[in-house]
Write an enzyme that holds these catalytic residues in place. Structure first.
Site, mmCIF file in Angstrom:
data_model
loop_
_atom_site.group_PDB
_atom_site.id
_atom_site.type_symbol
_atom_site.label_atom_id
_atom_site.label_comp_id
_atom_site.label_asym_id
_atom_site.label_seq_id
_atom_site.Cartn_x
_atom_site.Cartn_y
_atom_site.Cartn_z
ATOM 1 N N HIS A 144 -3.841 -6.047 1.633
ATOM 2 C CA HIS A 144 -3.535 -6.113 3.138
ATOM 3 C C HIS A 144 -3.999 -7.518 3.573
ATOM 4 O O HIS A 144 -4.111 -8.346 2.746
ATOM 5 C CB HIS A 144 -4.482 -4.923 4.081
ATOM 6 C CG HIS A 144 -3.976 -3.639 3.708
ATOM 7 N ND1 HIS A 144 -2.870 -3.059 4.271
ATOM 8 C CD2 HIS A 144 -4.631 -2.775 2.896
ATOM 9 C CE1 HIS A 144 -2.717 -1.810 3.655
ATOM 10 N NE2 HIS A 144 -3.566 -1.562 3.088
ATOM 11 N N CYS A 196 0.804 -1.223 0.052
ATOM 12 C CA CYS A 196 -0.034 -0.023 0.032
ATOM 13 C C CYS A 196 0.804 1.294 0.007
ATOM 14 O O CYS A 196 1.509 1.734 -1.194
ATOM 15 C CB CYS A 196 -0.850 -0.115 1.095
ATOM 16 S SG CYS A 196 -2.502 1.130 0.957
ATOM 17 N N ARG A 232 -12.993 5.099 -2.967
ATOM 18 C CA ARG A 232 -12.305 4.291 -2.420
ATOM 19 C C ARG A 232 -12.465 2.979 -2.678
ATOM 20 O O ARG A 232 -13.591 2.341 -3.139
ATOM 21 C CB ARG A 232 -12.874 4.332 -0.892
ATOM 22 C CG ARG A 232 -11.602 3.732 -0.006
ATOM 23 C CD ARG A 232 -11.471 4.455 1.299
ATOM 24 N NE ARG A 232 -10.070 4.093 2.055
ATOM 25 C CZ ARG A 232 -8.982 4.708 1.920
ATOM 26 N NH1 ARG A 232 -9.010 5.746 1.269
ATOM 27 N NH2 ARG A 232 -8.001 4.307 2.504
#
Length: 242
Positions: A194, A97, A131
């Site tokens: 993640h 990320c 997002r």
């Protein structure tokens, strides 16, 4: 049995600022996997202002908020020449990320901050209004099916100097348009996954370990490891709605 004479040194980059969504779990998972493969793990934490160790075998880095990235970006510039040299020399690295973005050329945030990256990966990122969040599944020729969780608004575009980490089967990936996720240059992997990523993807852990062991000791003989629990966790994650 662990061979105490064969050590692999993990460098955990900026865990104080860059540990979003459990990315520090990658360090724990890799330590365990290194032991299962018969080596002794040693972990060195590098935060802003700390020097890079000379004996690093594997680098791991995570994601964080933009405020944390600003601190890290400045320190990374001081280490950029060394990190680029290690990447060119084939040292394995996994950047998640925020550090994936900073290992590229630049990250232009929605707020207007222009963070200069260190150019290990031929990518650029611009913050977006949408997002991209949820469970994600990739397909990779080298690693097979990769399972993780994405939560980012950065739109990353790859240049000609790297390849994607995987092809998106479920989820968004680098951006909503090209069907790619992450980036790969030599033995450096950048990704938005993640989860943490490594506990559910032992093939990626074994790649990092095998690459490091071959560089340091000239060989790597994989051990047979019971991954049945991991397989069940992967199946559960795969079946969750996005």
């Amino acid at each position: 049995m662990v061979d105490a004479g064969k050590e692999l040194v993990i460098v955990s980059l900026y865990p104080r600022e860059m540990n979003m969504y459990g990315d520090q779990g990658n360090v724990i998972a890799l330590q365990r996997r290194i032991r299962l493969q018969g080596y002794q793990p040693k972990t060195v934490v590098v935060n802003p202002g700390d020097p890079l160790p000379a004996d690093a075998d594997i680098f791991l880095g995570g994601g964080g908020q933009d405020s944390g990235q600003l601190k890290v970006a400045a320190d990374l510039q001081l280490k950029s020449e060394v990190l680029r040299g290690l990447a060119d020399d084939g040292v394995p690295m996994l950047m998640i990320c925020g550090l994936y973005q900073l290992f590229g050329h630049r990250f232009l945030t929605v707020g207007g901050d222009d963070m200069r990256g260190i150019g290990v990966l031929d990518v650029e990122t611009r913050g977006g209004d949408t997002r991209m969040i949820g469970n994600i599944v990739l397909e990779s020729d080298e690693f097979g099916e990769i399972i993780g969780y994405e939560n980012h608004s950065g739109n990353t575009v790859l240049g000609d100097g790297c390849e994607p980490f995987g092809r998106v089967k479920q989820g968004a990936g680098n951006n909503p348009d090209d069907g790619h996720e992450g980036a790969r240059f030599k033995n450096v992997i950048g990704t938005y996954l993640h989860g943490a990523l490594l506990p559910k993807n032992p093939a990626v852990s074994d790649f990092l370990i095998a690459t490091a062991a071959k560089r340091k000791y000239g060989e790597f003989e994989p051990r047979e490891i019971d991954d049945s629990v991991i397989a069940a966790a992967r199946q559960s994650a795969r079946n969750r709605p996005r």
